[in-house]
Design a protein around this motif. Structure first.
Motif, PDB file in Angstrom:
ATOM      1  N   ASN A 197       0.832  -1.217   0.000  1.00  0.00           N
ATOM      2  CA  ASN A 197       0.000   0.000   0.000  1.00  0.00           C
ATOM      3  C   ASN A 197       0.855   1.251   0.000  1.00  0.00           C
ATOM      4  OD1 ASN A 197      -2.206  -1.595   0.081  1.00  0.00           O
ATOM      5  ND2 ASN A 197      -2.516  -1.431   2.299  1.00  0.00           N
ATOM      6  N   ILE A 198       1.955   1.184   0.729  1.00  0.00           N
ATOM      7  CA  ILE A 198       2.824   2.358   0.771  1.00  0.00           C
ATOM      8  C   ILE A 198       3.314   2.645  -0.645  1.00  0.00           C
ATOM      9  CG2 ILE A 198       5.010   3.252   1.617  1.00  0.00           C
ATOM     10  CD1 ILE A 198       4.615   1.588   4.135  1.00  0.00           C
ATOM     11  N   ILE A 199       3.760   1.558  -1.318  1.00  0.00           N
ATOM     12  CA  ILE A 199       4.297   1.738  -2.663  1.00  0.00           C
ATOM     13  C   ILE A 199       3.215   2.280  -3.575  1.00  0.00           C
ATOM     14  CG2 ILE A 199       5.216   0.472  -4.655  1.00  0.00           C
ATOM     15  CD1 ILE A 199       6.471  -1.445  -2.475  1.00  0.00           C
ATOM     16  N   LYS A 200       2.016   1.707  -3.381  1.00  0.00           N
ATOM     17  CA  LYS A 200       0.904   2.119  -4.251  1.00  0.00           C
ATOM     18  C   LYS A 200       0.631   3.613  -4.049  1.00  0.00           C
ATOM     19  CE  LYS A 200      -4.034   1.270  -4.447  1.00  0.00           C
ATOM     20  NZ  LYS A 200      -5.062   0.598  -3.664  1.00  0.00           N
ATOM     21  N   THR A 201       0.678   4.008  -2.800  1.00  0.00           N
ATOM     22  CA  THR A 201       0.397   5.424  -2.520  1.00  0.00           C
ATOM     23  C   THR A 201       1.508   6.313  -3.063  1.00  0.00           C
ATOM     24  OG1 THR A 201      -0.707   4.747  -0.497  1.00  0.00           O
ATOM     25  CG2 THR A 201      -0.100   7.056  -0.671  1.00  0.00           C
ATOM     26  N   LEU A 202       2.727   5.875  -2.887  1.00  0.00           N
ATOM     27  CA  LEU A 202       3.839   6.716  -3.306  1.00  0.00           C
ATOM     28  C   LEU A 202       3.940   6.805  -4.819  1.00  0.00           C
ATOM     29  CD1 LEU A 202       6.615   5.761  -0.762  1.00  0.00           C
ATOM     30  CD2 LEU A 202       5.311   7.861  -0.902  1.00  0.00           C
ATOM     31  N   ARG A 203       3.339   5.828  -5.472  1.00  0.00           N
ATOM     32  CA  ARG A 203       3.464   5.814  -6.925  1.00  0.00           C
ATOM     33  C   ARG A 203       2.914   7.097  -7.512  1.00  0.00           C
ATOM     34  NH1 ARG A 203       0.518   1.450 -10.871  1.00  0.00           N
ATOM     35  NH2 ARG A 203       0.998   2.521 -12.816  1.00  0.00           N
ATOM     36  N   VAL A 204       1.874   7.650  -6.860  1.00  0.00           N
ATOM     37  CA  VAL A 204       1.250   8.856  -7.451  1.00  0.00           C
ATOM     38  C   VAL A 204       2.228  10.021  -7.483  1.00  0.00           C
ATOM     39  CG1 VAL A 204      -0.665  10.466  -7.262  1.00  0.00           C
ATOM     40  CG2 VAL A 204      -0.996   8.072  -6.606  1.00  0.00           C
TER      41      VAL A 204
END
Length: 1706
Positions: A1427-1434
């Motif tokens: 989830n962290i990665i997913k969020t940071l992707r933006v």
């Protein structure tokens, strides 16, 4: 020297011898026998003297012989000898030596002398001596002696006649005296003579003793003689006159009444002889009519015409008969009296009337006689009303004198000087004379009526009937009567009659009262041995007397009063009327009393005035029979003569006679009598007070007296204008009159209770009339009655109780009168009375006489019902004065006084309220300790009512201050008050039980002292919802301060009431008022007061109140929780409080909502009380900040102060309950409270962060930032209490609220205060709070048990949402928000916050947290890393397109940190497949970041660019260190994706065809190089486990080498063709890239293990060499240096060739 002493006897003997010798000498020649007798007499005397010792007795025995010579001497008729003999005989007589026989002889000798007419005077003398010296002469001898005297009376000689008359009188007297002496002697002997029956024989006197017999015979013959009949006993009478006879009869009757009363024989004579005789003799007078000549004679009387001497003597006899023998001759006296009355007739001669009046006067001075008449006649049926007739006759006589002047009578000819002629002149002067101003002028006193003028003479001394004409015994002709004589006598008679009757009856009454007082039996009548004892009751007699005479008296006196011109006469008449009035009053005869009083009253007022005042009065009170009905007496109406002296002129009080009226001196005199009457006889006036006071009121009015202080009357200014005119004469009188008036009412203190009531009633009805008259006129009202009521009240203080009710009830009515002056006096009177009543030293004192005390104060309370402001003002001033003077001793009166102070209404105006408030302040400052504790509650109520009044704000505010003072007082004197109240309570409970009722008082079950507090709180509670903000604020502060300061005194159960009935009730009211308050703007606060914009609507003002109230209640819950928790329903209370907090928090008013949260925070800082079993350290585990632990030991907000504690304990001991601590085993479970608080917090949060449903509504309510901040800040405190049960579900709820709160925009006008300038990266306090909340949570999980760790993922999730805000700010419903930079400050727009700093901070938190928690199961299981990665992707993908440059940089660094921790975990968990989904996300993230679609900004500097490139390089380095080395633990696809990406970033993958657009993208040479290195490193590493990876790298190399070949060839070509011209920049760049790539590759190949490199690769590399060499000719320096780099490494490939065979073998 007595006649019996030896010397006297010796002398007698000598004298006798001498006498005899002389006689013998004289007769020697002419009368020898006499001489012889004389000489033998001498011898005889000598022998007696010689033989006897008792010489006198012997002489008496021989007296006949001794006397003989002398008798013989007298027989000689020789004057000389006769004289000598008579002298000698007299000497013998005087020595009482004459025997009976001798006496007979002497009388016979005297008779002869008389017949011969010798020595008449000597004869009389001798008889007298004989009869007076001894009693030897009896019977015939005596009668002969008496006849002798009578005969001498009728001689021709005047001297002899007169001497004989005197002697007769004396002899008659002697006879009767002898009888009296005889009776005396025999008095001791009880033998009574038998009664004489019928006594037909007149001479039958056998029963009488000798002397009595003589007297009887003598009296009988006198009657015979007067009646011209022959005597029986007085033989030898030759002639007799009737006048002399009557005189003798009169003297006997008058001098010896006892004889006739004691002896029946004599009584018989009186009846049978005297009375008929008198009646017979009267007959000519009766029949005679003036002017008719002499009447026909049926009687034997010699004189047919009335004959003055006889008539006058008859009247004298009658007077005596009536006076002495009335009891014997009842019937006869009736006839006499009737005759007497007839003689007063006008038709009788003047002289007859005059003597008759004199006779009547004689009767009038004998009141006992008059009483007897009344008893014997008037009170008997069928009898003449003699007494009444006498009085009426007198009255008629007086009237007749006025009406029929004495014309044609005998006396009219000789009018005395100053008679009719001078009448007019006298009357003219009389006015001056009366007042006495005319120097030495004296005028004759007189009566004048309708032109008839009658002078007044002084006829007799008062009380004695000294007659003039009845004494004219020598006159034969009727005398002439001077004018006015009859009137004067009649007047005196009248006055004496009144005086006599009244003094007699009053004496008897006094005796009777004295007897009663001594406690003896009531006497039946006067204590005389009269016949009264058998008569009817004395009281009846007196009443009958008064009833019989009053009409006649009143008629006569009124007439005389009207006619009187003389001050003294007037005074006498008035005095008579006054005494009669008083007497009637004492006897309780109302009608006559009122008649006399009316007469005086009428005389006091001007002539025709009286009629209106008194008759209207009589009409009003006709039911009390004031009129003189039934009495046929002509009351002559007053005539308004001019002869009176006018002394004053004034306004009439009544409305009927218009104009002015005049008062004469006589009016004033009558007024003084009236005053005197009221003053001295007030006790008997009864209902006539009405008349008296009405008259006085009118007089006072006419004289212009006005009431002054204390009710006294003073001469007033001429208020009515010039109409009141007073002469100097009356001016000097006025002070005297007003003084008497005052004294009159002062003397009311001596009246008995009933009389006092009459006086009060009369004053009240007078006042009622005055009130009636004052209605509807602006004329000055008569204040007489009110003033006098006051005066009467003041002097009767000692028994005020009996008159207080009627007095004050009436004055209260006066106070309601519309006429201001009247009202004012009513109030003045009532307040003066109350003050005097309280100040008076009563016995017993007021402090011991509660009933009286309350009675006195009651009217003060009643005044509260009067609506007139001036009256209320007086009332309150009175209260103030009472407080100042008697405040300490009011005792039971306090409730009344406080009631008065508290009876204020809003319509009363400021000044009244101000005065009342002064009183209250005085009470609170000075008198709380002195009043009974039961009144304290009233004080609280009153102070409260002043707070609630809306006339005067300052008073309202001050009264709240007073309530605070009162509460302090309660606190200081708690124990005393409690004790007193409990005593009182016990009494009340007992009374209630006795009646079988329940005790009815507010807050009943609570102890009384607590109830006092509750009343105080309730009052303050009322004030807290007052319409005026200032009052609300003040009251609120006071209330909470008192509860805070003094709450410890309350018993535990009372707190229950405080919470529910006081605090929550107040909160409800305030909430209701606030939510319904008006939102209209208030322009100004009245006057010029400006109102601050935060308070310019009612709603805002109420908001302030709401804030104050809620905060106060919360504070109490906070500080008193240890107390409140012991109440049964604390949880319920808690819920209610939370509900209030919630509704306030959701209020649309920022101030309220924010305050609600403050209160919420306050109650969450509560502390659970320490239990003995606990040690404070056990709390450490709860992670409560140390600050909150302090209060448990130190006196702080959670504990009461030591002082109050001790008091509370003392009170607790009083009620024998300890502050309830739970039993040791029982845990005090607060968790329910906290969960309830949590749900409230959650509801509040949900409600306030829910976006509005509407579209872009500008008016939608959006909560303010401070509010949201506060809301979120509550969570940490709350969480401490619910941590143990905090579930995932709760966490989710929390997340919703946090997210919601952060999403709320702010209004543009508030933004400058909240937002920092956009460029600064600062968090708002709300955002700080949100993060703190999560932080607390996370820390708690960290410390808590393992089970809590499941919450980590949720926290991450929440934080990651916030991270997203950096690129995608949250939406608040459908509201349009503007970027802060574009918002206009003054428009109502919503501004979105700058979320970047917040998101970035959140990201930092995520990283921190992840660093701590990466290995936790839950974190792994819930794919947090993914989830962290997913969020940071933006932000990574947006890169330069991010709202803030810092974002993507932070994102990268965060990613690197996270991966550095997370990747090893992921590798460890590879087998579990929990991270399988993460790898593709990660690949995408790298991809998006390293090959972003956004272009860097134009203004990016080279340095910046290089920094950014360095970041990219860091990412690739991470891949090379953390991912590629572990490829075998990582999914193959991911590795493939990475390789492809590296490939894309490598040198060789740079586009071969640069377009214009791309020229600007600066080449990331360093980056490309690193990518390429990594790629190569990975390609040649021995870790390549999958064919796919190898394939990628091999393919990449092939492509690279091929492309290098192409580029180099083309460059050589172009160089050659271009000649001197330089090649385009991009082409130069490209060749440099290629050269760098070749050199990198060479490096990589050198570092790699030889066995990892494919032989094919080597071939390709070597094939490049020739091409590189060809480039040496290039002209570009850059290219040359790059070429040098590339060519360098080839030296390592230069080795001697090895034989193929060898090679193959190896």
């Amino acid at each position: 020297m007595s006649t019996t002493s030896p010397e006297a006897v010796k002398k007698l003997l000598e004298n006798m011898q001498t006498d005899l010798r002389s006689l013998s000498m004289e007769c020697k020649k002419k009368f020898p026998p006499v001489k012889e007798a004389a000489e033998s007499g001498i011898v005889k005397i000598k022998t007696i003297a010689a033989r006897n010792t008792d010489i006198l007795t012997a002489l008496k025995e021989n007296s006949s012989e001794v006397v003989q010579p002398f008798l013989m001497g007298c027989g000689t008729k020789e004057p000389k000898i006769t004289q000598l003999c008579l002298a000698a005989i007299q000497r013998l007589m005087s020595h009482e030596v004459v025997s009976e026989a001798a006496a007979g002889n002497i009388i016979n000798m005297l008779w002869q002398l008389m017949e011969n007419g010798l020595e008449e005077l000597k004869l009389l003398q001798t008889v007298l001596v004989l009869l007076t010296t001894n009693t030897v002469v009896h019977d015939e001898v005596l009668s002969k002696a008496i006849v002798l005297c009578f005969r001498l009376h009728f001689t021709k000689d005047n001297i002899t006649n007169n001497t004989a008359a005197a002697t007769v009188r004396q002899v008659v007297t002697v006879v009767f005296e002898r009888m009296v002496a005889e009776d005396e002697r025999f008095k001791g002997m009880a033998e009574q003579p038998p009664a004489i029956q019928g006594n037909s024989n007149r001479r039958s006197v056998s029963t009488l003793r000798p002397s009595a017999k003589d007297a009887y015979m003598l009296f009988q013959d006198l009657c015979q003689l007067v009646n011209a009949d022959a005597p029986y006993w007085l033989v030898g009478m030759t002639e007799m006159t009737r006048t002399f006879g009557l005189e003798l009869l009169e003297s006997v009757l008058n001098d010896f009444p006892g004889v006739f009363l004691q002896h029946q024989e004599f009584s018989f004579l009186l009846k049978e002889r005297v009375c008929p005789l008198v009646i017979k003799l009267f007959s000519p007078n009766i029949k005679f009519r003036q002017g008719s000549g002499s009447g026909s004679s049926a009687s034997p009387a010699p004189v047919e015409k009335p004959y003055f001497p006889i008539c006058m003597r008859l009247l004298r006899v009658v007077s005596v008969l009536i006076k002495h023998f009335y009891s014997l001759l009842v019937t006869e006296c009736e006839i006499f009296l009737s005759l007497l009355v007839k003689f007063l007739d006008g038709e009788k001669p003047q002289w007859l009337r005059a003597v008759a009046v004199e006779s009547v006067h004689r009767l009038c001075v004998q009141p006992h006689l008059l009483r007897s008449f009344c008893q014997s006649y008037d009170m008997k049926q069928h009898s003449t009303k003699v007494f009444r007739d006498i009085v009426n006759a007198l009255g008629s006589f007086i009237q007749s004198l006025f009406i029929v002047p004495s014309v044609g009578s005998v006396s009219s000819t000789n009018t005395p000087a100053g008679g009719s002629g001078s009448g007019a002149q006298a009357s003219a002067q009389s006015g001056v004379g009366v007042v006495g101003t005319g120097g030495g002028l004296t005028t004759q006193a007189a009566f004048e009526y309708r032109g008839t003028w009658i002078p007044l003479m002084t006829v007799s001394v008062q009380g004695s009937a000294k007659a003039t004409y009845l004494e004219m015994l020598d006159k034969v002709e009727p005398p002439s009567i001077p004018e006015g004589y009859a009137m004067s006598v009649a007047f005196s008679a009248l006055l004496d009659l009144v005086r006599g009757i009244t003094s007699m009856i009053e004496r008897e009454l006094a005796k009777e009262e004295e007897a009663v007082a001594r406690g003896g039996p009531e006497p039946i009548g006067p204590a005389h041995t009269d016949t009264l004892l058998q008569e009817p009751q004395a009281q009846q007699v007196w009443e009958e007397m008064v009833n019989a005479c009053w009409c006649g008296l009143l008629a006569a006196l009124s007439l005389l009063l009207d006619a009187s011109t003389d001050e003294t006469a007037t005074e006498n008449i008035l005095k008579a009327e006054l005494t009669m009035a008083s007497l009637c009053g004492r006897l309780g005869l109302v009608t006559p009393r009122d008649a006399f009083i009316t007469a005086i009253c009428k005389a006091s007022l001007p002539p025709h005035y009286a009629l209106t005042a008194l008759y209207s009065n009589a009409a009003n009170l006709s039911n009390k029979t004031y009129s003189i009905q039934g009495q046929n007496v002509q009351i002559i109406s007053p005539s308004s003569e001019s002869h009176q002296h006018v002394v004053a002129m004034g306004q009439p009080l009544t409305s009927q006679p218009q104009g002015t009226v005049v008062l004469t001196a006589k009016n004033i005199q009558c007024m003084r009598t009236l005053l005197n009457l009221a003053h001295c006889h007030g006790a008997v006036l009864g209902t006539s007070w009405q008349l008296v006071l009405a008259t006085l009121q009118h007089l006072v009015w006419i004289l212009g007296l006005k009431p002054g202080v204390g009710g006294g009357l003073k001469p007033g200014r001429a208020v009515e204008g010039p109409s009141t005119v007073l002469t100097t004469a009356v001016m000097t009188d006025l002070p005297v009159i007003s003084n008497i008036l005052s004294r009159l009412f002062e003397s009311s203190q001596y009246l008995d209770d009933v009389s006092l009531h009459h006086l009060i009633n009369a004053l009240c009805s007078l006042s009622m009339e005055a009130m009636e008259m004052a209605y509807g006129t602006n004329k000055e009202p008569s204040l007489f009655a009110v003033a006098k009521l006051l005066e009467t009240g003041l002097v009767n203080m000692d028994r005020i109780e009996i008159l207080w009710r009627p007095l004050t009830a009436h004055l209260l009515e006066v106070c309601q009168h519309p006429n201001a002056r009247m009202r004012e006096w009513g109030a003045e009177a009532i307040t003066s009375l109350i003050k005097a009543g309280l100040a008076y030293k009563h016995d017993p004192p007021l402090s011991q006489n509660q009933r009286l005390h309350l009675l006195l104060l009651n009217p003060l309370k009643e005044l509260s019902n009067v609506l007139h402001a001036d009256i209320r003002q007086k009332q309150l001033e009175c209260v103030l004065q009472v407080l100042q003077s008697q405040g300490d001793s009011l005792g039971p009166g306090w409730p009344l006084v406080l009631g008065v102070i508290g009876a204020i209404r809003n319509d009363q105006g400021e000044s009244l309220i101000r005065t009342a408030f002064q009183c209250l302040q005085l009470v609170v400052t000075d008198f709380l300790p002195t009043m009974p504790c039961t009144c304290l509650q009233i004080v609280v109520d009153v102070a409260g009512s002043f707070g609630l009044q809306n006339q005067e704000l300052n008073i309202s505010l001050t009264s709240i201050g007073l309530l605070w003072n009162i509460s302090d007082y309660f606190f200081q004197r708690a124990e005393i008050i409690t004790e007193e109240l409990e005593k009182e309570e016990a009494i009340l409970l007992q009374q209630a039980c006795d009646k079988g009722e329940t005790l009815n008082r507010p807050f009943h079950p609570a102890p009384p002292f607590d109830c006092l507090w509750l009343c105080l709180y309730a009052k303050l509670g009322e004030l807290c919802v007052d319409p005026r903000p200032a009052v609300r604020k003040s009251a609120g502060q006071t209330m909470f301060s008192t509860i805070a300061a003094h709450g410890t005194l309350l018993q535990q159960p009372t707190w229950h009431i405080v919470v529910w009935k006081v605090l929550f009730h107040l909160l409800n009211c305030v909430r209701k008022s606030s939510t319904t308050a008006d939102k209209e703007k208030i322009e100004s606060g009245g006057g010029n007061i400006l109102i601050h914009h935060s308070r310019d609507t009612a709603e805002k003002q109420w908001a302030e109140t709401w804030v104050l109230t809620l905060a106060g209640v919360a504070r109490i819950f906070n500080t008193r929780k240890y107390l409140l928790q012991q109440l049964g329903d604390f949880f319920k209370a808690w819920e209610v409080l939370l509900d209030h907090i919630q509704s306030a928090a959701l209020s649309k008013n920022n101030e309220v909502s924010l305050a609600a949260l403050k209160s919420f925070q306050e109650i969450l800082q509560l502390v659970t009380p320490v239990k003995d079993s606990d040690k404070p350290d056990t709390l450490g585990a709860m992670d409560i900040p140390p600050v909150l632990m302090e209060p448990l030991t130190a006196p702080g907000p959670g504990r009461p102060l030591p002082r109050s504690d001790s008091l509370a304990e003392r009170l607790a001991q009083r009620y024998s309950t300890q502050p309830q601590l739970p039993p040791p085993g029982e845990e005090q479970d607060d968790s329910a409270l906290w969960w309830s608080a949590w749900s409230t917090w959650y509801r509040t949060g949900t409600e306030c962060t829910r976006p509005p449903s509407g579209g872009g509504d500008k008016l939608a309510f959006v909560p303010s930032q401070p509010f949201l901040t506060a809301l979120i800040q509550i969570f940490p405190a709350l969480y401490q209490h619910i941590a143990t049960g905090f579930s995932m579900d709760d966490l989710r709820k929390l997340g919703i609220i946090l997210h919601g709160a952060v999403s709320v925009p702010i209004s543009s006008d508030a933004s400058p205060f909240i937002l920092p300038s956009y460029t600064e990266a600062v968090l708002t306090s709300l955002q700080e709070a949100v993060l703190t909340a999560l932080d607390v949570l996370q820390k708690a999980i960290c410390v808590g048990p393992e089970t809590l760790q499941v919450m980590y993922p949720a926290i991450f999730e929440q934080l990651l949402q916030f991270v997203e805000f950096s690129c995608k700010p949250p939406q608040y419903g459908k509201m349009e928000t503007k970027h802060v930079a574009n918002a206009k400050y003054n428009q109502a727009e919503w501004v979105a916050l700058n979320y970047v700093p917040f998101a970035e901070r959140s990201l930092e938190v995520v990283v921190d947290l992840y660093q701590k928690t990466a290995c936790h199961k839950a974190v792994i299981a819930e794919k947090v890393l993914q989830n962290i990665i997913k969020t940071l992707r933006v932000p990574l993908g947006l890169k330069y397109a991010c709202p803030a440059e810092s974002t993507w940089k932070l994102a990268v660094s965060s990613l690197l940190k996270v991966l550095s921790i997370g990747l090893p975990v992921a590798r460890q968990q590879a087998s579990s497949g929990k991270f399988d989904t993460m790898w593709p996300k990660l690949a995408h993230a790298f991809e998006d970041f390293l090959f972003t679609k956004s272009t860097p900004p134009d203004n990016l500097s080279i340095q910046e660019f290089q920094k950014n490139e360095a970041i990219d390089v860091e990412v690739v380095q991470l891949i090379s260190t953390e991912i590629l080395p572990y490829a075998n633990f990582i999914p193959k696809e991911f590795v493939g994706q990475i390789m492809a990406m590296l490939n894309k970033g490598s040198i060789h993958s740079q586009s071969s065809s640069f377009t214009e657009a791309e020229i600007d993208i600066r080449m990331r040479e360093e980056f490309s190089k690193v990518c390429f290195e990594t790629l190569l490193q990975f390609s040649f590493s021995n870790k390549v486990s999958t064919p796919q990876e190898g394939y990628i790298s091999r393919m990449a190399l092939a492509v690279l080498l091929q492309r290098a070949q192409e580029v180099l060839h083309r460059y050589v070509e172009d160089e050659r063709l271009s000649g001197r011209c330089p090649l385009p920049r991009q082409q130069v760049t490209e060749i440099i890239f290629v050269l760098k790539a070749v050199s990198t590759l060479m490096d990589s190949l050198k570092k790699t293990q030889p066995e990892n490199v494919d032989g094919n690769t080597w071939a390709q590399v070597i094939a490049l060499y020739p091409t590189l060499v060809e480039c040496i000719t290039c002209s570009s320096a850059e290219v040359s240096s790059a070429l040098k780099e590339a060519l360098g490494p080839f030296k390592d490939l230069m080795q001697p060739p090895v034989s193929k065979v060898q090679n193959g073998e190896s």
